[in-house]
Design an enzyme around this catalytic site. Structure first.
Site, PDB file in Angstrom:
ATOM      1  N   LEU A  31      11.173   1.392   7.142  1.00 30.40           N
ATOM      2  CA  LEU A  31      10.558   1.762   5.866  1.00 30.40           C
ATOM      3  C   LEU A  31      11.316   2.959   5.295  1.00 30.40           C
ATOM      4  O   LEU A  31      11.607   3.913   6.028  1.00 30.40           O
ATOM      5  CB  LEU A  31       9.093   2.146   6.085  1.00 30.40           C
ATOM      6  CG  LEU A  31       8.331   2.396   4.784  1.00 30.40           C
ATOM      7  CD1 LEU A  31       7.968   1.072   4.116  1.00 30.40           C
ATOM      8  CD2 LEU A  31       7.084   3.232   5.020  1.00 30.40           C
ATOM      9  N   LYS A  84       6.517  -1.962   2.160  1.00 30.97           N
ATOM     10  CA  LYS A  84       5.306  -1.331   2.716  1.00 30.97           C
ATOM     11  C   LYS A  84       4.134  -2.304   2.552  1.00 30.97           C
ATOM     12  O   LYS A  84       3.244  -2.124   1.709  1.00 30.97           O
ATOM     13  CB  LYS A  84       5.039   0.019   2.033  1.00 30.97           C
ATOM     14  CG  LYS A  84       4.108   0.921   2.860  1.00 30.97           C
ATOM     15  CD  LYS A  84       4.193   2.352   2.410  1.00 30.97           C
ATOM     16  CE  LYS A  84       3.127   3.237   3.029  1.00 30.97           C
ATOM     17  NZ  LYS A  84       3.243   3.404   4.481  1.00 30.97           N
ATOM     18  N   GLU A  98      12.723   2.632  13.994  1.00 27.61           N
ATOM     19  CA  GLU A  98      11.783   3.675  13.551  1.00 27.61           C
ATOM     20  C   GLU A  98      10.587   3.662  14.489  1.00 27.61           C
ATOM     21  O   GLU A  98      10.598   2.980  15.505  1.00 27.61           O
ATOM     22  CB  GLU A  98      11.365   3.426  12.099  1.00 27.61           C
ATOM     23  CG  GLU A  98      10.634   2.107  11.884  1.00 27.61           C
ATOM     24  CD  GLU A  98      10.130   1.892  10.463  1.00 27.61           C
ATOM     25  OE1 GLU A  98      10.063   2.851   9.675  1.00 27.61           O
ATOM     26  OE2 GLU A  98       9.784   0.736  10.159  1.00 27.61           O
ATOM     27  N   TYR A 158       0.821  -1.210   0.000  1.00 25.21           N
ATOM     28  CA  TYR A 158       0.000   0.000   0.000  1.00 25.21           C
ATOM     29  C   TYR A 158       0.853   1.258   0.000  1.00 25.21           C
ATOM     30  O   TYR A 158       2.066   1.188   0.192  1.00 25.21           O
ATOM     31  CB  TYR A 158      -0.973  -0.004   1.183  1.00 25.21           C
ATOM     32  CG  TYR A 158      -0.344   0.369   2.516  1.00 25.21           C
ATOM     33  CD1 TYR A 158       0.512  -0.502   3.176  1.00 25.21           C
ATOM     34  CD2 TYR A 158      -0.597   1.606   3.099  1.00 25.21           C
ATOM     35  CE1 TYR A 158       1.092  -0.152   4.389  1.00 25.21           C
ATOM     36  CE2 TYR A 158      -0.015   1.968   4.314  1.00 25.21           C
ATOM     37  CZ  TYR A 158       0.826   1.076   4.949  1.00 25.21           C
ATOM     38  OH  TYR A 158       1.412   1.443   6.132  1.00 25.21           O
TER      39      TYR A 158
HETATM   40  N1  PMP Z   1       7.732   3.912   8.893  1.00 22.11           N
HETATM   41  C1  PMP Z   1       6.566   3.240   8.959  1.00 22.11           C
HETATM   42  C2  PMP Z   1       6.527   1.940   9.677  1.00 22.11           C
HETATM   43  C3  PMP Z   1       5.412   3.767   8.367  1.00 22.11           C
HETATM   44  O1  PMP Z   1       4.245   3.097   8.428  1.00 22.11           O
HETATM   45  C4  PMP Z   1       5.478   5.027   7.718  1.00 22.11           C
HETATM   46  C5  PMP Z   1       4.270   5.618   7.045  1.00 22.11           C
HETATM   47  N2  PMP Z   1       3.185   5.808   7.881  1.00 22.11           N
HETATM   48  C6  PMP Z   1       6.708   5.704   7.697  1.00 22.11           C
HETATM   49  C7  PMP Z   1       7.821   5.097   8.279  1.00 22.11           C
HETATM   50  C8  PMP Z   1       6.851   7.039   7.025  1.00 22.11           C
HETATM   51  O2  PMP Z   1       6.761   6.898   5.622  1.00 22.11           O
HETATM   52  P1  PMP Z   1       6.225   8.075   4.700  1.00 22.11           P
HETATM   53  O3  PMP Z   1       7.069   9.263   4.999  1.00 22.11           O
HETATM   54  O4  PMP Z   1       6.448   7.559   3.324  1.00 22.11           O
HETATM   55  O5  PMP Z   1       4.781   8.308   5.021  1.00 22.11           O
END
Ligand code: PMP
Length: 285
Positions: free
Chosen positions: A206, A149, A182, A32
């Site tokens: 991610l 993701k 994270e 997603y």
């Molecule tokens: N890490 C995780 C586990 C996430 O689910 C997300 C997005 N919600 C992020 C980092 C941040 O990613 P992005 O900046 O692409 O939204």
């Protein structure tokens, strides 16, 4: 009622239906994306789609949509849903099988679903007005492919709930070597002596698009030094500032970790400078 997209059709979200034999439902077998948009302007459209296409290729879901097809879908959803502050949620599963069997099925078309979620308005650049966050910390117990993701988010959901149940907004995670990974739904930054530190990209985190854009903006500007490096939790606890980033949060200052103040216990000057740069440049991505 908002308008959604499902397998070639735009329809009211309440009428969208997928089979319980869809592998997304049975196995969390899907990928997603969430792309932020503000009054019809998207942030990071191309890198978001590229991340999704990489994820689909990695897990062997064959969907031959071009970047332009995705752009058309996103543009239509924004128009049909009155613009505003919208997260464009895109979701592709391996599709609807005829039974429950782990192996990837042959001849099954992926399910493509998309709808919009409300996201907060664009982040303020004033440290006296910004919404501050409190976090818990916990040992990261998710799988070894956090760079994908995946829609299989139970590990992230359980970690988010840990922080939420403790009255906090997020949970930041560390591995078995006590190194920061994270947050359950965001990337994490540790600011010390004016330097922005964040963990390097690997299987443990991610590759956030907000992270990608922020680091690029900071490096091009040059006034705030950035380091991607392994960060022991002892440094997290001694930080001057901690930030979280995600597509819906932009850059969010953390003022409390496990009930203890971060730095001065208030959003810091480096946050304000970085959010100003991000706000001024984010629509270029
Ligand atoms: N890490 C995780 C586990 C996430 O689910 C997300 C997005 N919600 C992020 C980092 C941040 O990613 P992005 O900046 O692409 O939204």
């Amino acid at each position: 009622m908002s308008t959604a997209y499902l397998n070639g059709e735009y329809l009211p979200l309440s009428e969208a239906r997928v089979s319980p034999l869809d592998r997304g439902f049975l196995f969390g077998d899907g990928i997603y994306e969430v792309i932020p948009s503000y009054n019809g302007r998207m942030v990071g459209f191309t890198p978001h789609i590229e991340r999704m296409q990489r994820g689909l290729a990695t897990v062997g879901i064959n969907l031959d949509w071009s970047v332009e097809q995705w752009r058309e879908l996103c543009t239509s959803l924004m128009k049909m849903n009155d613009m505003g502050n919208l997260g464009l949620y895109l979701h592709v599963t391996r599709g609807q099988d005829t039974t429950r069997f782990h192996a990837y099925p042959e001849g099954v078309s992926p399910t493509v679903f998309a709808f919009v979620i409300d996201i907060p308005p664009e982040q303020t650049v004033d440290r006296n007005l910004v919404k501050t966050l409190k976090v818990s910390s916990a040992r990261d117990q998710r799988w070894q492919h956090c760079d994908i993701k995946s829609t299989a988010l139970l590990g992230n959901v359980m970690h988010f709930q840990q922080g939420y149940a403790a009255g906090n907004n997020e949970t930041i995670l560390y591995n078995e070597r006590d190194e920061l990974t994270e947050g359950s739904a965001c990337n994490v930054y540790v600011i010390k002596d004016g330097v922005v530190n964040t963990p390097p990209l690997d299987h443990q985190i991610l590759p956030g698009i907000t992270r990608l854009i922020l680091l690029d903006i900071l490096r091009k500007d040059g006034s705030i030094p950035v380091q991607e490096r392994v960060i022991p939790m002892s440094e997290v606890l001694a930080a001057d500032e901690i930030w979280l980033t995600s597509s819906s949060k932009e850059i969010a200052p953390v003022i409390m970790i496990d009930g203890k103040p971060v730095g001065s216990g208030e959003p810091g000057p480096v946050w304000e400078a970085a959010q100003k740069l991000y706000s001024a440049n984010k629509f270029n991505y």
